[in-house]
Scaffold this motif. Structure first.
Motif, PDB file in Angstrom:
ATOM      1  N   VAL A 167       0.807  -1.224   0.000  1.00 17.14           N
ATOM      2  CA  VAL A 167       0.000   0.000   0.000  1.00 17.14           C
ATOM      3  C   VAL A 167       0.842   1.276   0.000  1.00 17.14           C
ATOM      4  CG1 VAL A 167      -1.659   1.350   1.341  1.00 17.14           C
ATOM      5  CG2 VAL A 167      -2.089  -1.075   0.900  1.00 17.14           C
ATOM      6  N   PRO A 168       1.915   1.379   0.786  1.00 11.99           N
ATOM      7  CA  PRO A 168       2.719   2.612   0.699  1.00 11.99           C
ATOM      8  C   PRO A 168       3.324   2.832  -0.687  1.00 11.99           C
ATOM      9  CG  PRO A 168       3.230   1.418   2.707  1.00 11.99           C
ATOM     10  CD  PRO A 168       2.375   0.506   1.878  1.00 11.99           C
ATOM     11  N   ILE A 169       3.638   1.757  -1.404  1.00  8.33           N
ATOM     12  CA  ILE A 169       4.179   1.895  -2.759  1.00  8.33           C
ATOM     13  C   ILE A 169       3.105   2.435  -3.698  1.00  8.33           C
ATOM     14  CG2 ILE A 169       5.222   0.661  -4.701  1.00  8.33           C
ATOM     15  CD1 ILE A 169       6.321  -1.373  -2.692  1.00  8.33           C
ATOM     16  N   ILE A 170       1.894   1.872  -3.595  1.00  8.95           N
ATOM     17  CA  ILE A 170       0.795   2.350  -4.427  1.00  8.95           C
ATOM     18  C   ILE A 170       0.494   3.811  -4.115  1.00  8.95           C
ATOM     19  CG2 ILE A 170      -1.680   2.107  -4.882  1.00  8.95           C
ATOM     20  CD1 ILE A 170      -1.358  -0.879  -4.466  1.00  8.95           C
ATOM     21  N   THR A 171       0.496   4.158  -2.842  1.00  7.69           N
ATOM     22  CA  THR A 171       0.223   5.539  -2.442  1.00  7.69           C
ATOM     23  C   THR A 171       1.264   6.493  -3.013  1.00  7.69           C
ATOM     24  OG1 THR A 171      -0.778   4.743  -0.382  1.00  7.69           O
ATOM     25  CG2 THR A 171      -0.145   7.056  -0.472  1.00  7.69           C
ATOM     26  N   ALA A 172       2.535   6.084  -2.948  1.00  7.57           N
ATOM     27  CA  ALA A 172       3.603   6.928  -3.494  1.00  7.57           C
ATOM     28  C   ALA A 172       3.410   7.161  -4.985  1.00  7.57           C
ATOM     29  CB  ALA A 172       4.962   6.287  -3.226  1.00  7.57           C
ATOM     30  N   SER A 173       2.885   6.151  -5.680  1.00  8.39           N
ATOM     31  CA  SER A 173       2.680   6.274  -7.122  1.00  8.39           C
ATOM     32  C   SER A 173       1.438   7.077  -7.462  1.00  8.39           C
ATOM     33  CB  SER A 173       2.588   4.884  -7.748  1.00  8.39           C
ATOM     34  OG  SER A 173       2.266   4.962  -9.120  1.00  8.39           O
ATOM     35  N   LEU A 174       0.282   6.680  -6.916  1.00  7.74           N
ATOM     36  CA  LEU A 174      -0.987   7.279  -7.320  1.00  7.74           C
ATOM     37  C   LEU A 174      -1.276   8.623  -6.655  1.00  7.74           C
ATOM     38  CD1 LEU A 174      -3.353   4.160  -7.507  1.00  7.74           C
ATOM     39  CD2 LEU A 174      -1.782   5.093  -9.223  1.00  7.74           C
ATOM     40  N   VAL A 175      -0.749   8.822  -5.453  1.00  7.79           N
ATOM     41  CA  VAL A 175      -0.994  10.085  -4.749  1.00  7.79           C
ATOM     42  C   VAL A 175       0.144  11.076  -4.964  1.00  7.79           C
ATOM     43  CG1 VAL A 175      -1.354  11.179  -2.495  1.00  7.79           C
ATOM     44  CG2 VAL A 175      -2.420   8.964  -2.996  1.00  7.79           C
ATOM     45  N   ASP A 176       1.386  10.602  -4.810  1.00  6.77           N
ATOM     46  CA  ASP A 176       2.539  11.499  -4.889  1.00  6.77           C
ATOM     47  C   ASP A 176       3.149  11.589  -6.277  1.00  6.77           C
ATOM     48  OD1 ASP A 176       2.182  11.769  -2.151  1.00  6.77           O
ATOM     49  OD2 ASP A 176       3.598  10.169  -1.658  1.00  6.77           O
ATOM     50  N   GLY A 177       2.760  10.671  -7.177  1.00  6.02           N
ATOM     51  CA  GLY A 177       3.275  10.704  -8.539  1.00  6.02           C
ATOM     52  C   GLY A 177       4.704  10.251  -8.684  1.00  6.02           C
TER      53      GLY A 177
END
Length: 375
Positions: free
Chosen positions: A298-308
């Motif tokens: 989940v932190p990896i997905i968040t870094a991608s989809l939220v932080d770009g």
């Protein structure tokens, strides 16, 4: 367009969905089953998984509903061989929590409904998943087409998501078969887990909430038509313990296999839980592995989809670490099954003596305790 469509609304999928929603992502969960299974299948929650579940705000509620197993004992021929304590482990949760899976799913579903009302859809069968480059298309048996930036497959060993992504998996079958059932607990063992090491094969006994105890017996072959009397007879013959046949609340026979996906990440598709790796249920690691997959993903997905952020290397590392964790768990499960296979009495007695002497060494005891609690 959803951020994430998560296929599979079991305990692993629901947990991942909670973490994703808490991170601010729009997540939709699709579950084929119209209702939860009443069978309490997976029951053991290990300390690292409890720490992960705390992040989703459900650990305390699960602890309230479960039984804390702080000790395990090995018995043979009516005598204790050795004991294993978890209470001195250096972690936030120095015990294994026993909770029927149906209760675990109830707690997770309630929590997800609180953070993402209406985002859990039951009775939806996913037939295919298509990667169209910039996004993913998910088709259902009713012809509905849904779109998301990412798809997570938590849809079990026969994963449609894995098949649609063209991810190969290896399958290994074991000769071990088991019969298990839940009976009223009339023993004096209370919150202690018991392993009966007997010539005919292992018998495992675990406490459950509400005065219930689970019994798991290794059988010589798969019992096609199991009955409570058959299971009770095996328990009595090997351990001398009588269970109340009329109190049975669950009965199941199963064989064992291992499956490992060649990769967990393919384009915009990620696999977690049994869709990514299945290990023997002996040792209770499977569900816990899935939760730990989600905790790291989940932190990896968040870094991608939220932080770009570009998370390509992170996904490669995730794939390597979680596959390694699955292989390690499978080896431990293989050892657990080997320890439970039939042995002639003299050989069994000699092996039990070795186990007793080894476990008496504090450093060895602590290593075994950490291994059995996935630390």
């Amino acid at each position: 367009m959803h951020d994430v469509i998560l296929v599979g609304g079991g305990p692993v999928g629901l947990f991942a969905a909670i973490l994703l929603r808490q991170a601010g992502l729009d997540v939709l969960v699709l579950e084929q089953r119209t209702a939860r299974s009443v069978h309490s299948r997976a029951i053991g929650i290990h300390p690292p998984a409890l720490a992960s579940l705390a992040q989703a705000g459900v650990a305390n509620e699960l602890i309230r509903r479960g039984v804390r197993i702080g000790e395990g004992v090995a018995r043979s021929a009516g005598n204790d061989v050795t004991r294993l304590s978890f209470t001195d482990l250096e972690c936030d949760y120095p015990f294994v929590l026993a909770v029927p899976q149906i209760r675990t799913e109830q707690v997770l579903e309630t929590r997800f409904a609180a953070v993402a009302p209406g985002a859990f859809r039951r009775g939806v069968t996913v037939t295919a998943v298509h990667d169209i480059g910039a996004s993913m298309l998910v088709t259902t048996s009713t012809g509905e087409v849904l779109q998301a930036r990412l798809v997570i497959g938590a849809d079990g060993g026969k994963s449609t998501v894995r098949s649609s992504a063209g991810i190969p998996s290896s399958l290994q079958r074991y000769p071990d078969t088991y019969l298990m059932g839940d009976f009223a607990d009339s023993s004096a063992d209370r919150s202690t887990a018991v392993l009966y090491l007997e010539p005919g094969g292992i018998v495992e006994s675990f406490p459950l909430p509400d005065g219930v105890r689970r019994w798991v017996v290794r059988t010589s072959s798969l019992v096609v038509s199991p009955t409570p009397d058959v299971l009770a007879g095996l328990i009595l013959a090997r351990t001398g313990v009588r269970v109340d046949v009329d109190s049975i609340s669950m009965l199941s026979a199963f064989d064992v296999h291992r499956r490992l996906a060649q990769r967990l990440v393919s384009g915009r598709t990620v696999l977690i839980g049994d869709a990514a790796h299945q290990v023997s249920p002996i040792g209770g690691q499977g569900m816990n592995l899935g939760w730990l997959d989600a905790t790291e993903l989940v932190p990896i997905i968040t870094a991608s989809l939220v932080d770009g952020r570009d998370v390509g290397r992170d996904l490669v590392a995730f794939n390597q670490r979680r596959r390694h964790a699955a292989v390690t768990a499978a080896r431990q499960a293989h050892l657990n099954m080997a320890l439970g296979r039939p042995l002639p009495r003299p050989v069994l007695s000699a092996r039990n003596a070795v186990l007793r002497r080894c476990n008496a060494v504090p450093a060895v005891h602590d290593t075994i305790a950490r291994t059995f609690t996935m630390q």
